[in-house]
Design a protein around this motif. Structure first.
Motif, short mmCIF file in Angstrom:
data_model
loop_
_atom_site.label_atom_id
_atom_site.label_comp_id
_atom_site.label_asym_id
_atom_site.label_seq_id
_atom_site.Cartn_x
_atom_site.Cartn_y
_atom_site.Cartn_z
N ALA A 15 -0.83 7.29 0.96
CA ALA A 15 -1.55 8.51 0.59
C ALA A 15 -1.25 8.82 -0.87
O ALA A 15 -0.15 9.24 -1.21
CB ALA A 15 -1.10 9.66 1.48
N LEU A 17 -1.16 10.85 -4.17
CA LEU A 17 -1.09 12.29 -4.45
C LEU A 17 -1.17 12.52 -5.96
O LEU A 17 -0.57 11.77 -6.72
CB LEU A 17 0.23 12.89 -3.94
N ASN A 18 -1.89 13.56 -6.34
CA ASN A 18 -1.88 13.97 -7.74
C ASN A 18 -0.95 15.14 -7.99
O ASN A 18 -0.52 15.36 -9.12
CB ASN A 18 -3.30 14.33 -8.20
N PRO A 21 4.46 17.15 -3.81
CA PRO A 21 4.69 18.02 -2.65
C PRO A 21 5.84 18.99 -2.95
O PRO A 21 6.85 18.59 -3.52
CB PRO A 21 5.07 17.03 -1.53
N HIS A 24 9.42 17.89 0.65
CA HIS A 24 9.10 16.65 1.36
C HIS A 24 10.24 16.36 2.33
O HIS A 24 11.39 16.20 1.92
CB HIS A 24 8.91 15.50 0.37
N VAL A 53 4.43 12.07 -9.48
CA VAL A 53 4.32 11.70 -8.07
C VAL A 53 3.25 10.62 -7.91
O VAL A 53 2.21 10.64 -8.58
CB VAL A 53 4.02 12.94 -7.20
N GLY A 55 2.63 9.12 -4.45
CA GLY A 55 2.02 9.36 -3.15
C GLY A 55 3.04 9.15 -2.06
O GLY A 55 4.24 9.01 -2.32
N ALA A 61 8.22 9.82 -0.10
CA ALA A 61 7.54 10.23 -1.33
C ALA A 61 7.93 9.26 -2.44
O ALA A 61 9.11 9.07 -2.71
CB ALA A 61 7.93 11.66 -1.71
N ARG A 127 -4.08 15.80 -12.00
CA ARG A 127 -3.45 14.76 -12.82
C ARG A 127 -4.20 14.69 -14.13
O ARG A 127 -5.27 14.07 -14.20
CB ARG A 127 -3.52 13.43 -12.11
#
Ligand SMILES: [Zn+2]
Length: 272
Positions: A15, A17-18, A21, A24, A53, A55, A61, A127
């Motif tokens: 997954a 991610l921009n 989290p 986590h 990050v 993803g 993570a 991002r």
């Protein structure tokens, strides 16, 4: 026919991610990017280094860590370039590492605004690198490139594929034709133009087959099949050292499994 649609796509693998989290629950992995090589560890070598990050890969993570050029090598020489990392890592990990290298390289090369030259800052909620002076936002670059396997003749054992050796290939192998998409072009138009430019042939029935992120440094390879329509081989000697038509039972050395080129060729081999 073996369908390439059965291969996993990047969303199945991890997954992306921009936005980091906020909390986590799982573990963390740090992809230390040293030059363009990677050193993956569960510990962050230096918490003052810039990180991004990447993803979530199998519950962990993943972070890209920009190791400054002047810093002591946190891998003590064990960092791997992405070609070497392929095969030693799961496909999900290799793709996440490729994303990490691209993001770090993009951040390194967008520290100043391209319009007014002011220092940029990370943009909030996305991002991007934003210019506080003029508002210009730079997003990570992805350069689309088409790659195509051209076939000639009716399906069956006598069908041939066009394979070429680029002048810059590091070893004497033969592969599909490839080239970057130009501004104002659609993908199919890029296929037709590049084949005409590189080997002087006209192709028809261009059809999409598969794509692959290619982090060298930030390409997206978009794979096609096309059928020979007309013309004789006339090579652009500034790009192509050799090109020929090959039957399945008389193939030259072809690319390794890392590349979408190999997938296009393997798919054709399995058709007969
Ligand atoms: Zn600016």
């Amino acid at each position: 026919m073996q369908s390439m649609n059965s291969l996993p796509n990047s969303a199945d693998l991890y997954a992306a991610l921009n936005i980091a989290p906020s909390d986590h629950a799982g573990g963390h992995r740090y992809i230390h990017v040293i030059g363009t090589s990677v050193f993956v560890d569960t510990e962050l070598a230096d918490d003052t280094w810039e990180r991004h990050v990447v993803g979530i890969v199998e519950g962990d993570a993943w972070w890209a860590v920009d190791v400054p050029a002047e810093a002591e090598d946190p891998s003590y020489g064990s960092a791997l370039d992405l070609f070497s990392y392929f095969g030693r890592a799961a496909q999900s990990e290799w793709m996440a590492a490729g994303r990490a290298v691209q993001i770090v390289e993009w951040a390194r090369t967008h520290r100043f605004c391209g319009r007014c030259a002011a220092p940029t800052e990370p943009s909030t909620g996305e991002r991007g690198m934003k210019c506080p002076a003029c508002g210009l936002v730079a997003y990570p670059r992805v350069a689309p490139a088409m790659i195509v396997l051209v076939t000639r003749g009716e399906p069956g054992p006598d069908q041939e594929a066009l394979l070429a050796r680029g002048i810059n290939f590091p070893m004497p192998m033969y592969s599909c034709l490839a080239g970057f998409v130009e501004p104002g072009e659609d993908l199919e138009g890029a296929v037709v133009r590049e084949v005409a430019e590189e080997v002087g042939l006209r192709v028809a029935n261009v059809s999409y087959r598969a794509s692959q992120p290619w982090p060298f440094p930030h390409s997206l390879m978009i794979g096609f099949r096309a059928e020979y329509a007309s013309g004789d081989l006339v090579l652009d000697e500034t790009e192509i050292a050799d090109a020929n038509w090959y039957r399945r039972d008389a193939l030259p050395t072809i690319p390794p499994g890392i590349s979408v080129a190999r997938r296009l060729i393997d798919d054709w081999l399995h058709e007969s």
